[in-house]
Scaffold this motif. Structure first.
Motif, PDB file in Angstrom:
ATOM      1  N   LYS A  66      41.584  36.900  28.474  1.00 46.52           N
ATOM      2  CA  LYS A  66      41.267  38.294  29.406  1.00 46.52           C
ATOM      3  C   LYS A  66      39.595  38.926  29.672  1.00 46.52           C
ATOM      4  N   PHE A  67      38.145  38.141  29.468  1.00 49.54           N
ATOM      5  CA  PHE A  67      37.122  38.025  30.023  1.00 49.54           C
ATOM      6  C   PHE A  67      36.844  37.595  32.047  1.00 49.54           C
ATOM      7  N   ILE A  68      37.973  36.189  31.261  1.00 51.75           N
ATOM      8  CA  ILE A  68      37.441  35.823  32.923  1.00 51.75           C
ATOM      9  C   ILE A  68      38.901  37.039  33.594  1.00 51.75           C
ATOM     10  N   ASP A  69      40.010  37.119  33.621  1.00 52.86           N
ATOM     11  CA  ASP A  69      41.066  37.930  34.068  1.00 52.86           C
ATOM     12  C   ASP A  69      39.872  39.357  34.796  1.00 52.86           C
ATOM     13  N   TYR A  70      39.550  39.369  33.300  1.00 51.21           N
ATOM     14  CA  TYR A  70      39.164  41.059  34.164  1.00 51.21           C
ATOM     15  C   TYR A  70      37.580  40.795  34.975  1.00 51.21           C
ATOM     16  N   THR A  71      36.504  39.959  34.065  1.00 51.43           N
ATOM     17  CA  THR A  71      35.364  40.545  34.813  1.00 51.43           C
ATOM     18  C   THR A  71      34.925  39.309  35.460  1.00 51.43           C
ATOM     19  N   LEU A  72      35.096  38.170  35.731  1.00 49.73           N
ATOM     20  CA  LEU A  72      34.605  37.117  35.903  1.00 49.73           C
ATOM     21  C   LEU A  72      35.057  36.635  37.185  1.00 49.73           C
ATOM     22  N   LYS A  73      36.729  37.345  37.565  1.00 51.20           N
ATOM     23  CA  LYS A  73      37.056  37.043  38.573  1.00 51.20           C
ATOM     24  C   LYS A  73      36.781  37.985  39.863  1.00 51.20           C
ATOM     25  N   GLU A  74      36.662  38.704  39.039  1.00 54.67           N
ATOM     26  CA  GLU A  74      36.135  40.293  40.564  1.00 54.67           C
ATOM     27  C   GLU A  74      34.447  39.732  40.316  1.00 54.67           C
ATOM     28  N   TYR A  75      33.645  39.195  40.038  1.00 49.23           N
ATOM     29  CA  TYR A  75      31.963  39.094  39.858  1.00 49.23           C
ATOM     30  C   TYR A  75      32.348  37.489  40.541  1.00 49.23           C
ATOM     31  N   ARG A  76      33.620  36.745  40.439  1.00 50.91           N
ATOM     32  CA  ARG A  76      33.159  35.409  41.664  1.00 50.91           C
ATOM     33  C   ARG A  76      33.712  35.607  43.378  1.00 50.91           C
ATOM     34  N   SER A  77      34.923  37.257  42.917  1.00 54.92           N
ATOM     35  CA  SER A  77      35.416  37.603  44.688  1.00 54.92           C
ATOM     36  C   SER A  77      34.086  38.233  44.907  1.00 54.92           C
ATOM     37  N   LEU A  78      33.126  38.616  43.859  1.00 53.87           N
ATOM     38  CA  LEU A  78      31.924  38.955  44.749  1.00 53.87           C
ATOM     39  C   LEU A  78      31.165  38.098  45.013  1.00 53.87           C
ATOM     40  N   CYS A  79      30.506  37.284  44.059  1.00 55.86           N
ATOM     41  CA  CYS A  79      29.625  35.833  45.696  1.00 55.86           C
ATOM     42  C   CYS A  79      30.549  35.390  46.469  1.00 55.86           C
ATOM     43  N   ASN A  80      31.407  35.909  46.566  1.00 55.35           N
ATOM     44  CA  ASN A  80      32.156  34.735  47.541  1.00 55.35           C
ATOM     45  C   ASN A  80      32.536  35.658  49.259  1.00 55.35           C
ATOM     46  N   LYS A  81      32.364  36.836  48.489  1.00 51.92           N
ATOM     47  CA  LYS A  81      32.117  38.271  49.659  1.00 51.92           C
ATOM     48  C   LYS A  81      30.910  38.132  50.586  1.00 51.92           C
ATOM     49  N   LYS A  82      30.673  37.084  51.624  1.00 54.05           N
ATOM     50  CA  LYS A  82      29.465  37.210  52.337  1.00 54.05           C
ATOM     51  C   LYS A  82      29.235  37.788  53.696  1.00 54.05           C
ATOM     52  N   GLU A  83      30.616  37.677  54.228  1.00 53.49           N
ATOM     53  CA  GLU A  83      30.508  38.341  55.633  1.00 53.49           C
ATOM     54  C   GLU A  83      30.664  39.568  56.217  1.00 53.49           C
ATOM     55  N   SER A  84      30.295  41.094  54.956  1.00 47.79           N
ATOM     56  CA  SER A  84      30.402  42.090  55.060  1.00 47.79           C
ATOM     57  C   SER A  84      28.896  42.812  55.591  1.00 47.79           C
ATOM     58  N   ASN A  85      29.056  43.308  56.574  1.00 46.50           N
ATOM     59  CA  ASN A  85      27.601  44.181  57.258  1.00 46.50           C
ATOM     60  C   ASN A  85      27.522  44.946  55.750  1.00 46.50           C
ATOM     61  N   GLU A  86      28.063  46.053  55.876  1.00 47.16           N
ATOM     62  CA  GLU A  86      28.173  46.918  54.951  1.00 47.16           C
ATOM     63  C   GLU A  86      28.302  46.740  53.239  1.00 47.16           C
ATOM     64  N   ILE A  87      27.633  46.996  52.564  1.00 46.06           N
ATOM     65  CA  ILE A  87      27.936  46.955  50.459  1.00 46.06           C
ATOM     66  C   ILE A  87      27.615  47.996  50.948  1.00 46.06           C
ATOM     67  N   VAL A  88      29.234  48.794  50.708  1.00 44.39           N
ATOM     68  CA  VAL A  88      29.218  50.311  49.748  1.00 44.39           C
ATOM     69  C   VAL A  88      29.006  50.842  47.969  1.00 44.39           C
ATOM     70  N   LEU A  89      27.911  50.650  48.036  1.00 41.15           N
ATOM     71  CA  LEU A  89      27.982  50.869  46.216  1.00 41.15           C
ATOM     72  C   LEU A  89      29.356  52.332  46.172  1.00 41.15           C
ATOM     73  N   TRP A  90      29.976  52.713  44.798  1.00 36.51           N
ATOM     74  CA  TRP A  90      30.298  53.945  44.212  1.00 36.51           C
ATOM     75  C   TRP A  90      30.654  53.882  42.945  1.00 36.51           C
ATOM     76  N   PHE A  91      29.231  54.824  42.558  1.00 34.00           N
ATOM     77  CA  PHE A  91      28.801  54.597  41.161  1.00 34.00           C
ATOM     78  C   PHE A  91      28.707  56.448  40.177  1.00 34.00           C
ATOM     79  N   GLU A  92      28.958  56.743  39.648  1.00 29.25           N
ATOM     80  CA  GLU A  92      29.236  58.020  39.017  1.00 29.25           C
ATOM     81  C   GLU A  92      27.388  57.965  38.695  1.00 29.25           C
ATOM     82  N   HIS A  93      26.939  59.700  38.263  1.00 31.45           N
ATOM     83  CA  HIS A  93      25.898  59.974  37.571  1.00 31.45           C
ATOM     84  C   HIS A  93      25.737  59.520  35.937  1.00 31.45           C
ATOM     85  N   ASP A  94      26.872  58.859  35.095  1.00 32.80           N
ATOM     86  CA  ASP A  94      26.428  58.864  34.080  1.00 32.80           C
ATOM     87  C   ASP A  94      25.557  57.818  33.773  1.00 32.80           C
TER      88      ASP A  94
END
Length: 163
Positions: A66-94
């Protein structure tokens, strides 16, 4: 909404909402809860993820799969996304989101230097006494938040990394 935008969200609810509204670009979900448990300052390192898995396994009975499927796979996707011109963070106030956002910014400082980074943050809505989370916003409100996103300066990113 340009396809060379990478959206990093605070969780699945926001990710699903952005997909439902057909925001263009790639979406990565940051699935962590860094306000609890042991962590290290080197976000994304092998030691960092080892500490996180051990905490989640011991405190919440999260399996390695579950840790690999839910967390590390998303992190690896982040590592592989290098072509973007802009990164938009969507985080809340808490606190939960703010700590995770600081970690993401620390990682971005190290691995995505000189990228255009902006922030969409929820909170006060005109006419409402209650602070709202991103998925609680109407379609018009979330699109307005996106339009009014805050460009983060290098100083902002450095300060987040320092924290």
């Amino acid at each position: 909404m340009n396809s060379s935008i990478l959206h990093i969200t605070n969780g699945d609810s926001t990710t699903n909402y952005l997909k439902k509204l057909k925001f263009s670009g790639d979406i990565i979900t940051w699935r962590e809860m860094l306000c609890e448990g042991k962590t290290t300052a080197d976000v994304g390192s092998e030691v960092f993820w080892k500490h996180r898995f051990n905490f989640l396994k011991n405190s919440y009975s999260v399996s390695k799969k579950k840790f690999i499927d839910y967390t590390l796979k998303e992190y690896r996707s982040l590592c592989n996304k290098k072509e973007s011109n802009e990164i938009v963070l969507w985080f809340e106030h808490d606190l939960f989101c703010q700590i995770n956002m600081l970690a993401v910014l620390s990682w971005l400082k190290k691995h995505r230097k000189n990228y255009h980074i902006s922030l969409v943050c929820s909170g006060k809505i005109k006419g409402s006494k209650k602070l709202k989370g991103l998925p609680e916003l109407t379609e018009i409100q979330i699109k307005q938040h996106y339009k009014n996103r805050i460009d983060l300066s290098q100083d902002d990113i450095e300060y987040a990394d320092y924290i």
